[in-house]
Design a protein around this motif. Structure first.
Motif, PDB file in Angstrom:
ATOM      1  N   ARG A 144     112.926  88.058  68.400  1.00  0.00           N
ATOM      2  CA  ARG A 144     114.299  87.880  67.936  1.00  0.00           C
ATOM      3  C   ARG A 144     115.342  88.539  68.834  1.00  0.00           C
ATOM      4  NH1 ARG A 144     114.210  91.399  62.446  1.00  0.00           N
ATOM      5  NH2 ARG A 144     116.092  90.204  62.120  1.00  0.00           N
TER       6      ARG A 144
ATOM      7  N   GLY B  45     117.627  81.408  57.725  1.00  0.00           N
ATOM      8  CA  GLY B  45     118.508  81.235  58.872  1.00  0.00           C
ATOM      9  C   GLY B  45     119.773  80.540  58.407  1.00  0.00           C
ATOM     10  N   GLU B  46     120.167  79.470  59.099  1.00  0.00           N
ATOM     11  CA  GLU B  46     121.345  78.705  58.715  1.00  0.00           C
ATOM     12  C   GLU B  46     120.981  77.451  57.907  1.00  0.00           C
ATOM     13  OE1 GLU B  46     124.720  79.350  59.090  1.00  0.00           O
ATOM     14  OE2 GLU B  46     123.837  81.316  59.475  1.00  0.00           O
TER      15      GLU B  46
ATOM     16  N   ALA C  84     114.714  83.770  65.098  1.00  0.00           N
ATOM     17  CA  ALA C  84     115.391  84.935  64.499  1.00  0.00           C
ATOM     18  C   ALA C  84     114.476  85.734  63.584  1.00  0.00           C
ATOM     19  CB  ALA C  84     116.623  84.465  63.721  1.00  0.00           C
ATOM     20  N   HIS C  85     113.436  85.100  63.041  1.00  0.00           N
ATOM     21  CA  HIS C  85     112.511  85.798  62.147  1.00  0.00           C
ATOM     22  C   HIS C  85     111.233  86.225  62.870  1.00  0.00           C
ATOM     23  CE1 HIS C  85     115.171  84.177  59.074  1.00  0.00           C
ATOM     24  NE2 HIS C  85     114.571  84.929  58.187  1.00  0.00           N
TER      25      HIS C  85
ATOM     26  N   SER D   1     107.073  81.523  62.005  1.00  0.00           N
ATOM     27  CA  SER D   1     107.837  82.526  62.751  1.00  0.00           C
ATOM     28  C   SER D   1     107.009  83.779  63.030  1.00  0.00           C
ATOM     29  CB  SER D   1     109.113  82.897  61.987  1.00  0.00           C
ATOM     30  OG  SER D   1     108.808  83.638  60.813  1.00  0.00           O
TER      31      SER D   1
ATOM     32  N   ARG E   4     116.015  77.897  65.640  1.00  0.00           N
ATOM     33  CA  ARG E   4     116.721  79.185  65.734  1.00  0.00           C
ATOM     34  C   ARG E   4     116.264  80.142  64.628  1.00  0.00           C
ATOM     35  NH1 ARG E   4     120.942  79.498  69.245  1.00  0.00           N
ATOM     36  NH2 ARG E   4     121.625  77.526  70.217  1.00  0.00           N
ATOM     37  N   ALA E   5     115.991  79.588  63.438  1.00  0.00           N
ATOM     38  CA  ALA E   5     115.530  80.429  62.329  1.00  0.00           C
ATOM     39  C   ALA E   5     114.145  81.004  62.631  1.00  0.00           C
ATOM     40  CB  ALA E   5     115.504  79.619  61.042  1.00  0.00           C
TER      41      ALA E   5
END
Length: 439
Positions: free
Chosen positions: A181, A131-132, A176-177, A151, A172-173
């Motif tokens: 998502r 992610g970030e 997102a995974h 995730s 958030r990661a």
């Protein structure tokens, strides 16, 4: 229109399995005798504040007294500028290597460090970003592997970490995974909720749960959630039904805390059953000061997102690595943003932000943002560039407790280079130790 089911591709990363040993800190003497904390992770924080891993009630122990970090070369004990100091036998230490079996005195409390005899295998991701979140240190690669595993599972998860480490980015990661998502990601700041509006903000028609339907709801600083709404949240997590509404709710819950939530439970400040329901999976983001090898990579990543360009030289990165970063990644980002702004407007040089100003005798550097603003630009720059090596190596040796091997690890220099640079700058270990004793 009939409902359709879409296969969601999940990104995959190469994994590596490495052996680590579980280790433990146990109280031998003091009000908390018998209390212990064991972990496979790389860091244990000790102090009287509830955010620590091993929380002590001894009133001679500071809020953030000490920490022990597992590094590639062994366990490192750091005193965190405590009021009464940290001692091994009768020797006060600032930072030193310790071995299993070593006993450490913190105030009136004596602890012992233990380690299991057999290894446990853990997974590391082969990569520098999830992610970030960015990093190549062992601690971050372990975290990335844990985030990846979580995730892929439909479980609640509790993300721990000091302020500014990136807990929301971790959440958030995970989202997102995950298979969610393409659904919404909603953040609920629990510190902003009061008892009067808590139920409406969580479960009402415009509340967080319905807004996150089909996606992920992130409870930021969940320890601040009002006590009155905690049992209702527990029921929603168990039944998937909102109070007073029909039908099921389809939301995954993630939560974060900068406190030791288990300690909050023991003190009666948070519901025990809700804690266990939230912490089905538990992850912790390491503080930046324990993974300084990640700072160059992280700084370059953060600079890409700035509104104004900022060039990072090797000297600048060395200065960034020499700072302790109490505000973690958030503080680093703020420093870089301020540097880019000042560089763009021409008000100051980048070095003004990096080099501490002159301090009174015996006073330590406390902030990277102490700047030589009283001097003209060129004079300040020339002066600080000229003094950089002497200030840097004097501070590194102090933080390493004048242990040349530990200083070698901190600087990334060979012992030969380190001795050469100390000699070049007129820094003798004997003189530095004497100055420390007089300050």
């Amino acid at each position: 229109m009939p409902e359709t089911t879409e296969a969601v591709p999940i990104p995959s990363e190469a994994l590596q399995r490495v052996p680590v040993r579980e280790w433990m800190v146990e109280v031998l003497v003091g009000p908390d005798k018998g209390k212990r904390f064991s972990t496979l992770e790389s860091l244990v924080r000790i102090g009287s504040d509830p955010s620590n891993d091993l929380v002590l009630t001894d009133n001679t122990v500071s809020r953030r007294h000490a920490e022990i970090e597992r590094t590639a070369k062994g366990l490192v004990l750091r005193d965190l500028s405590s009021r009464n100091g940290s001692f091994i036998e009768t020797r006060r230490v600032i930072q030193t290597y310790v071995e299993p079996g070593d006993k450490v005195l913190l105030g009136k409390t004596k602890i012992v460090i233990k380690q299991k005899s057999k290894d446990t295998e853990i997974e590391l991701i082969e990569g520098e970003q999830f992610g970030e979140l960015v990093g190549t240190s062992e601690a971050m690669r372990i975290l990335f592997a844990e985030l990846r595993r979580v995730s892929l599972e439909e479980v609640t998860a509790l993300i721990e970490g000091e302020t500014g480490t990136g807990k929301e980015l971790a959440a958030r990661a995970i989202h997102a995974h995950s298979a969610r998502r393409f659904g919404p990601f909603r953040v609920l700041d629990c510190a902003l909720i009061n008892e009067q509006n808590a139920e409406r903000e969580l479960f009402g028609p415009d509340g967080a749960f319905l807004a996150a339907e089909g996606g992920t709801l992130f409870f930021d600083e969940v320890s601040e959630l009002p006590a009155a709404v905690q049992p209702k949240l527990l029921r929603v997590l168990d039944t998937k039904e909102l109070p007073g509404r029909g039908g099921k709710v389809n939301v995954r819950v993630l939560a974060s805390t900068s406190k030791n939530l288990q300690e909050e439970v023991e003190q009666g400040a948070f519901r025990k059953d809700l804690f266990f329901r939230l912490a089905v999976a538990k992850l912790r983001i390491p503080p930046l000061r324990t993974r300084k090898s990640d700072i160059p990579l992280l700084a370059r990543h953060l600079v890409k997102g700035l509104s104004a360009p900022l060039e990072l030289s090797g000297q600048m990165l060395s200065l960034l690595e020499g700072y302790e970063w109490p505000g973690n990644v958030r503080e680093l980002r703020n420093v870089l943003e301020r540097g880019a702004l000042q560089q763009a407007t021409g008000n100051s040089s980048w070095l003004d932000l990096l080099v501490p100003s002159e301090k009174k005798k015996g006073q330590r550097a406390t902030s990277l943002l102490d700047a030589v603003v009283a001097l003209p630009y060129h004079e300040a720059k020339d002066r600080m560039v000229g003094d950089f090596e002497r200030q840097y190596f004097a501070e590194v040796m102090r933080l390493a407790n004048y242990d040349i091997k530990l200083a070698e690890d901190r600087t990334g220099l060979s012992m030969q280079s380190l001795y050469r640079l100390l000699k070049k700058n007129g820094l003798r270990l004997k003189d530095l130790k004497n100055a420390e004793g007089l300050s």
